[in-house]
Design an enzyme around this catalytic site. Structure first.
Site, short mmCIF file in Angstrom:
data_model
loop_
_atom_site.label_atom_id
_atom_site.label_comp_id
_atom_site.label_asym_id
_atom_site.label_seq_id
_atom_site.Cartn_x
_atom_site.Cartn_y
_atom_site.Cartn_z
N CYS A 77 2.55 12.58 1.99
CA CYS A 77 1.81 11.76 2.95
C CYS A 77 2.55 10.49 3.33
O CYS A 77 2.20 9.83 4.30
CB CYS A 77 0.43 11.42 2.41
SG CYS A 77 0.47 10.32 0.99
N LEU A 251 6.09 -0.10 4.25
CA LEU A 251 6.09 -0.07 5.72
C LEU A 251 5.15 1.01 6.24
O LEU A 251 4.37 0.80 7.19
CB LEU A 251 7.52 0.24 6.16
CG LEU A 251 7.96 -0.25 7.51
CD1 LEU A 251 7.95 -1.77 7.52
CD2 LEU A 251 9.37 0.24 7.80
N PHE A 768 -20.17 16.08 -5.72
CA PHE A 768 -20.88 15.17 -6.63
C PHE A 768 -22.11 14.53 -6.00
O PHE A 768 -22.46 13.40 -6.33
CB PHE A 768 -19.92 14.09 -7.16
CG PHE A 768 -18.59 14.63 -7.62
CD1 PHE A 768 -18.52 15.49 -8.70
CD2 PHE A 768 -17.42 14.32 -6.94
CE1 PHE A 768 -17.32 16.02 -9.10
CE2 PHE A 768 -16.20 14.85 -7.33
CZ PHE A 768 -16.15 15.71 -8.43
N GLU A 1223 -24.69 17.76 -14.45
CA GLU A 1223 -24.91 16.31 -14.33
C GLU A 1223 -25.07 15.53 -15.63
O GLU A 1223 -24.61 14.39 -15.73
CB GLU A 1223 -26.17 16.06 -13.49
CG GLU A 1223 -26.08 16.59 -12.10
CD GLU A 1223 -27.37 16.32 -11.36
OE1 GLU A 1223 -27.35 15.51 -10.44
OE2 GLU A 1223 -28.39 16.91 -11.73
C1 LIG Z 1 0.46 4.03 -4.35
C2 LIG Z 1 1.36 2.85 -4.56
C3 LIG Z 1 1.40 2.25 -5.81
C4 LIG Z 1 2.24 1.17 -6.03
N1 LIG Z 1 2.24 0.57 -7.26
C5 LIG Z 1 3.09 -0.46 -7.49
C6 LIG Z 1 3.15 -1.08 -8.77
O1 LIG Z 1 2.46 -0.70 -9.69
N2 LIG Z 1 3.99 -2.13 -8.92
C7 LIG Z 1 4.79 -2.59 -7.90
O2 LIG Z 1 5.55 -3.51 -8.11
N3 LIG Z 1 4.74 -2.03 -6.70
C8 LIG Z 1 3.92 -0.99 -6.47
N4 LIG Z 1 3.86 -0.42 -5.23
C9 LIG Z 1 4.69 -1.01 -4.18
C10 LIG Z 1 6.00 -0.29 -4.12
O3 LIG Z 1 6.76 -0.54 -5.25
C11 LIG Z 1 6.71 -0.79 -2.89
O4 LIG Z 1 5.97 -0.30 -1.80
C12 LIG Z 1 8.10 -0.28 -2.82
O5 LIG Z 1 8.88 -0.76 -3.84
C13 LIG Z 1 8.71 -0.62 -1.51
O6 LIG Z 1 9.92 0.08 -1.44
P1 LIG Z 1 10.23 1.05 -0.24
O7 LIG Z 1 11.60 1.59 -0.50
O8 LIG Z 1 9.18 2.07 -0.07
O9 LIG Z 1 10.19 0.03 0.96
P2 LIG Z 1 9.83 0.23 2.47
O10 LIG Z 1 8.38 0.50 2.65
O11 LIG Z 1 10.73 1.21 3.08
O12 LIG Z 1 10.14 -1.22 3.00
C14 LIG Z 1 9.36 -2.32 2.59
C15 LIG Z 1 9.78 -3.60 3.29
O13 LIG Z 1 11.02 -4.02 2.76
C16 LIG Z 1 12.00 -4.10 3.78
N5 LIG Z 1 13.24 -3.60 3.21
C17 LIG Z 1 13.40 -2.48 2.47
N6 LIG Z 1 14.66 -2.39 2.05
C18 LIG Z 1 15.30 -3.45 2.55
C19 LIG Z 1 16.65 -3.91 2.47
N7 LIG Z 1 17.57 -3.25 1.77
N8 LIG Z 1 16.96 -5.04 3.10
C20 LIG Z 1 16.05 -5.73 3.81
N9 LIG Z 1 14.77 -5.35 3.91
C21 LIG Z 1 14.40 -4.23 3.29
C22 LIG Z 1 11.46 -3.24 4.90
O14 LIG Z 1 11.97 -3.67 6.14
C23 LIG Z 1 9.99 -3.45 4.78
O15 LIG Z 1 9.61 -4.63 5.41
C24 LIG Z 1 3.05 0.67 -4.97
C25 LIG Z 1 3.02 1.28 -3.72
C26 LIG Z 1 2.19 2.36 -3.51
C27 LIG Z 1 2.17 3.02 -2.17
S1 FES Z 2 -2.56 12.27 -0.04
FE1 FES Z 2 -2.94 10.98 -1.73
S2 FES Z 2 -0.92 10.59 -2.38
FE2 FES Z 2 -0.62 11.69 -0.60
#
Ligand SMILES: Cc1cc2nc3c(=O)[nH]c(=O)nc-3n(C[C@H](O)[C@H](O)[C@H](O)COP(=O)(O)OP(=O)(O)OC[C@H]3O[C@@H](n4cnc5c(N)ncnc54)[C@H](O)[C@@H]3O)c2cc1C
Ligand code: FES
Ligand code: FES
Length: 1290
Positions: A77, A251, A768, A1223
Site C-alpha cells: 500500500c 511522503l 464484531f 462474545e
Molecule cells: C506504519 C509506520 C510506522 C512507523 N513507525 C516509526 C517508528 O516507530 N519510529 C520512527 O522513528 N519512525 C517511524 N515511522 C516513520 C518512518 O521511519 C519514516 O517514515 C521513514 O523513516 C521515512 O523514510 P522514507 O525513506 O520512507 O522517506 P520518504 O517518505 O521517502 O521521505 C520523507 C521525507 O524526507 C525527505 N528525504 C528523504 N530522503 C532524503 C534525502 N536523502 N535527502 C533529502 N531529503 C530526503 C523527502 O523529501 C520527504 O520529505 C513509521 C512510519 C510508518 C508509515
Molecule cells: S494495507 Fe495496512 S499496511 Fe498496507
C-alpha cells in the site's frame, strides 16, 4: 492515453511473470504497488498506511556489486510502483495454491487454526515467507519480531505463532504437542526447490542495462528517477521544491491522506552513491540505506569494535529494533532524518551521540552536526531547498562515555513513540564527574528537543542523586508542554522525560535494580476434550476440524467483497461527511465536483425516492443528513465517479456550508445536565437497597469510566450493488452480518418491494457487531447510486472514513455505591450507568438494557439496584460490539474493600440454584467448577505469594494478579431474533449444498454447520458445500450476532438434514449395502431433494415494567486469572500469564471455539488496557487508523496463555449440547485490568499513598503511570486551565 505515451517503460516481475508497463499515475497520485495488484486477491487493503501488514508482499532485487539477491517484505500500500524497475514482486499467489501445490507457510497457518476471517492471513504468510527465504530455520524471536508489523483482530495470535514455530531450529517441548496433534509427517517440508526462481532477465538487466533516468507522468504529477548523484543534484537544483522520495512512508502518507500534491517528485532510490557505507573512526552510512541495512551494518561494527567505542551504535541498535514493523524498516535512514518527525526514534540518539550529516547540492558538500540546530520546526531541518542528505556519520564513543536510548510507545511494537530519548554522558577520566552531557527527547515538541539547561545542572558535578535531583527540577521547567499540546497526555509525557532521565541515571550507576525479567514466552498448545468413545471416525462433531476456508485464506484465493472483479461500466461511490458537530446545512455546492473528471453523479437526501431514514428499535435514523448535521462524520451526500480516485477528489470538492448551532453535547456529564437521552431509560431493582445500605458495615462510593472501542475489523465496510434486468432488480454484495437488514434497507430506500433486492455475503473480513446497522445505510446509499446511474456501483470505505463514520463500542460512565460487611459480603449495590450513544439511537437502548441484565455478573447481591441511560451526544453513533454491553459492566474493584480480592469475589459468588435480579432461575454449579479449576490450574495461591515477594524486592516494577469469574447470558431477548431457517439441496451425484442464514465472518459458522450436516446425513465433510449467505436462498434471517449463530442456524440445518435423511430410509432398508451416492441416485431422480429446516428458537423476553423475564436461553460460564508486570516509571506492562477456563458445553469444534475464546480475550485486553478513541474538543475523531489507534499486536499476547475447556458440561438448550462462544470472553480481558490495578496499588503503597484510588479503563500506560504516584509524576505541576487537546470521554 497521451499522458501514457510520454512515460518511460517500467519492467518488473510479479510472481514470475514479466510486467512491462508505462506507469500512469492516477488522479489521486495513487501510485502504490497495490494498484498493480488489483487482479490478485491475495494482497489485502486494511489501512493503506503501512500500519496493519495485510498488504505485505516480498520484493527481491539483485545487487550486481555483491552478486546477491536480496529479499525483503514491503507494504504494497505504500510501495511506489515507479520504484519497481528491476524488482521481482512475490505475492501470496506466487508461492503456492490449492490448485497446484501449497507452500508450507500457507499450510501451517491453516492447520494450526491460525486464520479466522482470513483477511490478515496472506500478509502473515508473506511476512514469514520472506523471513524463511532469508533464514530457513529462524529463531522463535525472529518469528515473533517478523510478525510485529502484521495485525490480526480475530485470532489472538497464539495459533499463528504455533503454526510458525514449527519452522524453528529449536522447538520447545510444547510445540511437539502441535506436531503431534497435526501429525509431523503430514506437514509439508520446507523445500527450497519449490520457490520461484529470481528472474534471470532481471539479473541481466542489473548487470548490463544501460541505466538511464526514468520519467513517469500522470494527471497531476511527474515522477523522475535519476541514476546518478550528479543527475539527482541537477534535478534538485532545477526543481528545488520537489521532494526526494526514498521509502515513501512519510511522503506517501502525506499524498494519500493529507491531499498534498507534488507536481514533481524526484526519486533517489536508484542512486547508488546514496547507499555507500564506510567504517572509519565511526560509521558513515549512506542516506539511502534502509533501516534494516543500517541495523546489520551496526551489528557488524558492534561485534568488531571494542565495547567502549560502541555505545552510540548499541543505543541506535536498541532503538532500531523497536522502529515500526519489519516492512517499514525497509525505509531509509535519510528519510527518517530529513522527515524531522517529532517522534523519530533515531534523531534523539543521533543528536545525543554527536553524529553529523553530510548535505550536498550542486554547489558542493557541507557537514553539519545533527544537533539542536539541525531541526528547526515541525518537519523542518536546515537543509536548503536544493540540498539532499548524502550520508550520516556516527562517531565511535570515547572512553568514559555512556550512551543510551529509551522509548515509550502506546504499544511495545509497531507504534510511534509517545516519548523517546537519546542520552549521553562523558566522565572525566577516572572520576564520576561529568565532563559532557547531551539529553535529547522526541515526542515533547514540534521536533527533536534538546534539554540544554538541564544538562548545565550536571556538567562539572559528580554523578549522584543530588546532582540528578537538580537536573530533574531544571527539566521540569525546561521541557514543557501546553495543556492543548497536540497528542495530549501532557502530564504523562512530561513525567516520562523525568523517568527516562532517571532510568539513564540508574543505568550509568549500573545498579538498575529491577533486573527481574518476565519469563520468556511459553505459549501453551491447547488439548481438546475427547469425543465420546464409539463415535464414528467419519462423524466430525466435537473434533478440531480446520476452518473450511483456511487454505483459501492462506493462499489468497478467498474472495471478499472488494475482490469481485470490476465489471464493465462500474462506478465508485464516495461519501461526503459533515465537518461540524451540530449545525444547520445552509447550502451544498456540488458544482465543482460535478465538473471534475470522471464524475457521474452527486446526490443528497432530497434525491432518495423511498424512505429517507432507517428505522431501528423504533427510532428513525437519516440515511443522508437533511437540513441539519448532528455529528462530525455524519453522511451528507454521495459522489459517484468512474474510479475511486476521481470519486474521492470530487467528494473533497463538494462544499457544504453550515451555520453552527448552539448546545453541542459531547460528554455524558453534559448530556445528563441537559437531559439529553434516547428513551426509554431502564431501571431494575431487587431487595431493599436503602435498608441494606443502612445496615452495611461499610459503604464505598466511586465511579469508573470505561472507554469505547473501535471494531477495527480488518476488512473495512465494502459493498457492490449491481442493477439487473428490466425490472430493476438489485443484487447487493455486501460485507454484512445481517443480509436481511441490508435487503430491507435497500428496498425501502428505493421504494421497491424486498423481492426485487437480494443480498449476498460470501465472507466477511471481521465484523464484531460493526457490520449491522451502518452497513445497511451505506448499502442503501450505494444502491441509490446504482439505481440512478443504472450501472454497478462499488463503495469501499478507507480505514479513516470507516473509523470516522461507523461508530464504536459505547463508552460508559458507571457511578456506584457499595455496601458491605466486614467479612467481605456485599449486601447492597447501587449502580448508575451512562452510555455515550452518540447522535443517533442505533441499538443503544438494547445495549443499556444488557448492561443492567449483566450487572450482577457472577455475584449474588441480594439488594441490587441498577439504572442505565443512553446519552444523546454530538458524536458518531455508537453501535453493537462483541459482548453488547457486558464488557461495560465492571463497576468496582473488590480491592477497595481492603481484603484479598479473590476471597471477596469468592465469598460473593452465586453458590446454589438462585434467581438473578430479573428472576431467571439458574444453577451455578458450572460457574463454581470454572472458578475452582481456574484457581487450581493457575496455581493462584502460590503465585499470589510470589507476587507479594516480587513487589517487596522491586521498587520500580510491580506485579499484580487477578481472578475474575463470568456468567454470560446467550440469546436475544427478542424471541423472533432467535429463529432461523436453512435450505439443504442434495444433488444426484450425492454432493450437498447447504444454505443457512448465518454469515461467515471468521467465527467458523460454515465449518460447524458442515460438521452438523455431515453428522446428520452421515456423509463425509468433503461432500458438503456452503456457497454463500443469500436472502434469495434463505429469507428473513436473523443477524449473525449475540453468539447464537451456530445455535440457531445449526438447529435449522439439523432439522432439514434429518428430514432428508429420513426420506432416504426406505431406500437404505432396500439396499443396506449401498453407498450414499447409490441411494441418492436411486432415490433422487423422482423426488425433491431439497428440504427446508427451521429452528423456532427459544421463547425469550424481558418485561422491564415487571422487571423480570427470561432474556437468555442459557448461561455460559468461565473464569480467568491474569498476572501482569508493570513498569511504574513508564506505565508499560506485560501480561505475564493468563489461565482461562471456559464452559462451552460440548464443543462442536474445539479448535474453532478456542480460537474464539482467545481472540475475544485479546480484544478484551485491548479494550481494558490499550485502545483509546480520541476526539478533538470540537468532536472530530483523531484516531482514524492503526497509526493512532492501537489494537493488540503479537507483542501483547500474554507470555503464557493457557485456555482450558471445562469438561463434563452439558447444555440441553443448544445443538449437540454446545454453547455460544463468540462474545463472552471479551469481558475476561478485565482480569488484566484488575491485575494492573493491583500492581498500581503496590506501587502507591511504596510511594506512601494508601486507600482507594480510581483507575479508569482503558488502563493505558499513561493512566497506570500517573496512578502509581511516583515522585516524577508528582513533580509535574498542574497545567493551566486551557482547553485540553482531546475530550475526556465518555
Ligand atoms: C506504519 C509506520 C510506522 C512507523 N513507525 C516509526 C517508528 O516507530 N519510529 C520512527 O522513528 N519512525 C517511524 N515511522 C516513520 C518512518 O521511519 C519514516 O517514515 C521513514 O523513516 C521515512 O523514510 P522514507 O525513506 O520512507 O522517506 P520518504 O517518505 O521517502 O521521505 C520523507 C521525507 O524526507 C525527505 N528525504 C528523504 N530522503 C532524503 C534525502 N536523502 N535527502 C533529502 N531529503 C530526503 C523527502 O523529501 C520527504 O520529505 C513509521 C512510519 C510508518 C508509515
Ligand atoms: S494495507 Fe495496512 S499496511 Fe498496507
Ligand atoms: S483472521 Fe486475522 S484479522 Fe481475521
Amino acid at each position: 492515453m497521451a499522458e501514457q505515451q510520454r512515460s518511460d517503460v517500467l519492467a518488473f516481475y510479479v510472481n514470475g511473470k514479466k510486467v512491462r508497463s508505462c506507469v500512469y499515475i492516477n488522479a489521486f497520485n495513487e501510485l502504490q504497488l497495490m494498484s498493480c495488484l488489483v487482479r490478485l486477491t491475495g494482497s489485502k487493503y486494511g489501512c493503506g498506511g503501512g500500519g496493519c501488514g495485510a498488504c505485505t508482499v516480498m520484493l527481491s532485487r539483485y545487487d550486481p556489486q555483491t552478486k546477491h539477491i536480496h529479499h525483503f517484505s514491503v507494504n504494497a500500500c505504500l510501495m511506489p510502483v515507479c520504484q519497481l524497475h528491476g524488482a521481482a514482486v512475490t505475492t501470496v499467489e506466487g508461492i503456492g495454491s490449492t490448485k497446484t501445490r501449497l507452500h508450507p507457510v500457507q499450510e501451517r497457518i491453516a492447520k494450526a487454526h491460525g486464520s479466522q476471517c482470513g483477511f490478515c492471513t496472506p500478509g502473515m504468510v508473506m511476512s514469514i515467507y520472506t523471513l524463511l527465504r532469508n533464514k530457513p530455520q529462524p529463531t522463535m524471536e525472529e518469528i515473533r519480531e517478523t510478525l510485529g508489523g502484521n495485525l490480526c483482530r480475530c485470532t489472538g495470535y497464539r495459533p499463528i505463532i504455533d503454526g510458525y514455530r514449527t519452522f524453528c531450529e529449536v522447538i520447545s517441548s510444547f510445540i511437539s504437542g502441535f506436531l503431534h496433534a497435526v501429525g509431523e509427517k503430514k506437514l509439508l517440508p520446507l523445500d527450497p526447490t519449490q520457490e520461484l526462481i529470481f528472474p534471470p532477465e532481471l539479473i541481466r538487466m542489473a548487470e548490463l542495462e544501460e541505466r538511464a533516468t526514468q520519467t513517469f507522468r500522470g494527471e497531476r504529477m511527474t515522477w523522475i528517477s535519476p541514476i546518478s548523484l550528479d543527475e539527482l543534484l541537477q534535478l534538485k537544483s532545477q526543481h528545488p521544491q520537489a521532494p526526494v522520495v526514498m521509502g515513501n512512508t512519510n511522503l506517501g502518507l502525506d499524498i494519500k491522506f493529507k491531499g498534498v500534491v507534488h507536481p514533481i517528485i524526484i526519486s533517489g532510490f536508484r542512486v547508488r552513491e546514496l547507499c555507500v557505507c564506510v567504517c572509519v573512526a565511526g560509521v558513515c552510512i549512506g542516506a539511502g540505506s534502509s533501516l534494516s541495512t543500517v541495523r546489520s551494518v551496526l551489528e557488524k561494527c558492534v561485534c568488531s569494535l571494542p565495547a567502549e567505542h560502541t555505545q552510540t551504535l548499541a543505543a541506535l541498535l536498541e532503538q532500531l529494533s523497536h522502529v515500526a514493523g519489519e516492512q517499514i524498516r525497509n525505509v531509509t535512514l535519510g528519510g527518517n532524518v530529513a522527515s524531522a518527525y517529532p517522534n523519530s526514534d533515531l534523531n534523539p540518539v543521533l543528536a545525543a551521540g554527536r553524529c553529523s550529516v553530510v548535505l550536498q547540492s550542486r554547489e558542493g558538500k557541507r557537514e553539519v552536526p545533527l544537533d539542536k540546530d539541525f531541526f528547526v520546526g515541525f518537519g523542518k531541518t536546515v537543509l536548503k531547498p536544493d540540498e539532499i542528505v548524502l550520508s550520516v556519520f556516527i562517531p565511535v564513543s570515547r572512553k568514559g562515555e555512556v550512551v543510551r536510548a529509551f522509548r515509550h510507545a502506546p504499544r511495545k511494537e509497531n507504534a510511534l513513540a509517545t516519548v523517546n530519548a537519546g542520552l549521553r554522558v562523558w566522565f572525566e577520566e577516572g572520576s564520576n564527574v561529568v565532563k559532557e552531557m547531551s539529553v535529547y527527547y522526541g515526542g515533547v515538541g514540534p521536533c527533536t528537543v534538546s534539554a540544554e539547561r538541564t544538562v548545565q545542572q550536571v556538567i562539572g558535578r559528580p554523578w549522584n542523586e543530588a546532582t540528578l535531583s537538580d537536573a530533574y527540577r531544571a527539566l521540569v521547567d525546561e521541557v514543557t508542554l501546553g495543556a492543548s499540546a497536540p497528542g495530549g497526555k501532557v502530564m504523562f509525557r512530561r513525567s516520562l522525560t523525568l523517568s527516562l532521565l532517571f532510568r539513564f541515571y540508574l543505568h550509568v550507576l549500573q545498579h538498575l535494580k529491577d533486573t527481574v525479567r518476565p519469563p520468556s514466552v511459553t505459549w501453551f498448545y491447547p488439548t481438546y476434550l475427547d469425543v465420546p468413545s464409539g463415535q464414528s471416525e467419519q462423524d466430525p462433531v466435537g473434533r478440531a476440524v480446520q476452518h473450511q476456508a483456511a487454505l483459501s485464506h492462506a493462499t489468497g484465493e478467498a474472495v471478499y467483497c472488494d475482490d469481485f472483479p470490476r465489471t464493465q461500466g462500474e462506478l465508485f461511490l464516495s461519501v461526503v461527511t459533515s465537518a461540524r458537530a451540530h449545525a444547520r446545512i445552509t447550502h451544498i455546492d456540488v458544482s465543482r465536483a460535478l465538473s471534475m473528471p470522471g464524475v457521474v453523479d452527486v446526490f443528497t437526501a432530497d434525491d432518495i425516492p423511498g424512505k429517507k431514514f432507517r428505522s431501528f428499535t423504533g427510532i428513525d435514523e437519516e440515511i443522508l443528513a437533511q437540513g441539519e448535521v448532528t455529528c462530525v462524520g455524519q453522511m451528507v451526500c454521495a459522489v459517484v465517479a468512474d474510479t475511486k480516485p476521481h470519486a474521492k477528489l470530487a467528494s473533497a470538492a463538494v462544499k457544504v456550508h453550515y451555520e453552527d448551532l448552539p448546545d453541542r453535547i459531547f460528554t455524558v456529564e453534559e448530556a445528563v445536565e441537559k437531559r439529553s437521552f434516547f428513551l426509554p431509560q431502564r431501571e431494575i431493582q431487587r431487595g431493599d437497597v436503602t435498608k441494606a445500605f443502612q445496615e452495611a458495615d461499610h459503604i464505598y462510593e466511586g465511579e469508573i469510566r470505561l472507554g469505547g472501542q473501535e471494531h477495527f475489523y480488518m476488512e473495512t465496510q465494502s459493498m457492490l450493488v449491481i442493477p439487473l434486468g428490466e425490472e430493476k432488480e438489485m443484487k447487493v454484495y455486501a460485507s454484512t452480518q445481517h443480509p436481511t437488514m441490508v435487503q430491507e434497507a435497500v428496498a425501502e430506500t428505493l421504494g421497491i418491494p424486498s423481492s426485487r433486492v437480494s443480498c449476498h455475503v460470501k465472507r466477511i473480513g471481521g465484523a464484531f457487531g460493526g457490520k449491522l446497522s451502518k452497513t445497511s445505510i451505506l448499502a442503501s446509499i450505494t444502491a441509490l447510486a446504482a439505481w440512478r446511474s443504472e450501472r454497478p456501483v462499488r463503495c469501499v470505505l478507507d480505514r479513516g472514513e470507516d473509523m470516522l463514520i461507523t461508530g464504536a463500542r459505547h463508552p460508559v460512565l458507571g457511578k456506584y455505591k457499595v455496601g458491605f460487611m466486614s467479612d467481605g459480603r456485599i449486601t447492597a449495590a447501587d449502580v448508575r450507568y451512562y452510555a455515550n450513544a452518540g447522535h443517533t439511537p442505533d441499538d443503544s437502548v438494547l445495549v443499556i438494557e444488557k448492561i443492567l441484565l449483566h450487572m450482577d455478573n457472577a455475584y449474588n447481591i441480594l439488594n441490587l439496584r441498577g439504572q442505565s441511560a443512553a446519552c444523546k451526544t454530538n458524536l458518531p453513533s455508537n453501535t453493537a460490539f462483541r459482548g453488547f454491553g457486558v464488557p461495560q459492566t465492571p463497576w468496582c474493584s473488590a480491592g477497595q474493600l481492603k481484603r484479598s480480592e479473590v476471597s471477596i469475589r469468592e465469598k460473593n459468588l452465586y453458590k446454589e440454584t438462585s434467581l438473578t435480579h430479573y428472576k431467571m432461575e439458574f444453577d451455578p454449579e458450572v460457574l463454581l467448577r470454572c472458578w475452582e479449576e481456574c484457581k487450581e490450574r493457575s496455581e493462584l495461591d502460590r503465585r499470589r505469594l510470589d507476587v507479594a515477594r516480587f513487589n517487596q524486592q522491586n521498587r520500580w516494577k510491580k506485579r499484580g494478579i487477578a481472578l475474575i469469574p463470568l456468567k454470560y447470558g446467550v440469546g436475544f431477548a427478542e424471541g423472533f431474533l432467535n429463529q432461523a431457517a436453512a435450505l439443504v439441496h442434495i444433488y444426484k451425484d450425492g454432493s450437498v449444498l447447504v444454505s443457512h442464514g448465518g454469515t461467515e465472518m471468521g467465527q467458523g459458522i460454515h465449518t460447524k454447520v458442515q460438521q452438523v450436516a455431515s453428522r446428520e446425513l452421515d456423509v463425509p465433510l468433503s461432500m458438503i458445500h456452503i456457497s454463500e449467505t443469500s436472502t434469495s436462498s434463505v429469507p428473513n434471517t436473523c443477524p449473525s450476532a449475540a453468539s447464537i449463530g451456530t445455535d440457531v442456524n445449526g438447529m435449522a440445518v439439523k432439522d432439514a438434514c434429518q428430514t432428508l435423511y429420513k426420506s432416504l430410509e426406505p431406500i437404505r432398508k432396500q439396499d443396506p449395502n449401498g453407498t450414499w451416492q447409490s441411494w441418492v441416485q436411486l432415490f433422487g431422480s423422482n423426488t425433491s431433494f431439497i428440504k427446508w429446516g427451521k429452528n423456532k428458537g427459544h421463547d425469550l423476553y424481558m418485561d422491564w415494567v415487571k422487571q423480570e423475564g427470561r432474556p437468555y436461553a442459557y448461561f455460559t460460564y468461565s473464569a480467568c486469572c491474569s498476572e501482569v508486570e508493570l513498569d511504574c516509571l513508564t506505565g508499560e506492562y506485560r501480561t505475564v500469564r493468563t489461565d482461562l477456563v471456559a464452559d462451552i458445553g460440548r464443543s462442536i469444534n474445539p479448535a474453532i471455539d478456542i480460537g474464539q475464546i482467545e481472540g475475544a480475550f485479546m480484544q478484551g485486553l485491548g479494550l481494558y488496557t490499550m485502545e483509546e478513541l480520541k476526539f478533538s474538543p470540537s468532536g472530530v475523531l483523531y484516531t482514524r487508523g492503526p497509526g493512532q489507534y492501537k489494537i493488540p499486536a503479537v507483542c501483547d499476547v500474554p507470555l503464557q496463555f493457557n485456555v482450558y475447556l471445562l469438561s463434563g458440561s452439558h447444555n440441553p438448550h443448544a445443538i449437540y449440547s454446545s454453547k455460544g462462544v463468540g462474545e463472552p470472553t471479551v469481558f475476561l480481558g478485565c482480569s488484566v485490568f484488575f491485575a494492573l490495578k493491583e500492581a498500581v496499588a503496590a506501587a502507591r503503597s511504596d510511594a506512601g499513598l494508601s486507600g482507594p484510588f480510581t483507575l479508569h479503563s482503558p488502563a493505558t500506560p499513561e493512566r497506570a503511570c500517573i496512578a502509581c504516584g511516583t515522585r516524577f509524576t508528582q513533580m509535574i505541576p498542574e497545567t493551566e486551565t486551557a482547553q485540553p487537546w482531546a475530550l475526556e470521554l465518555p
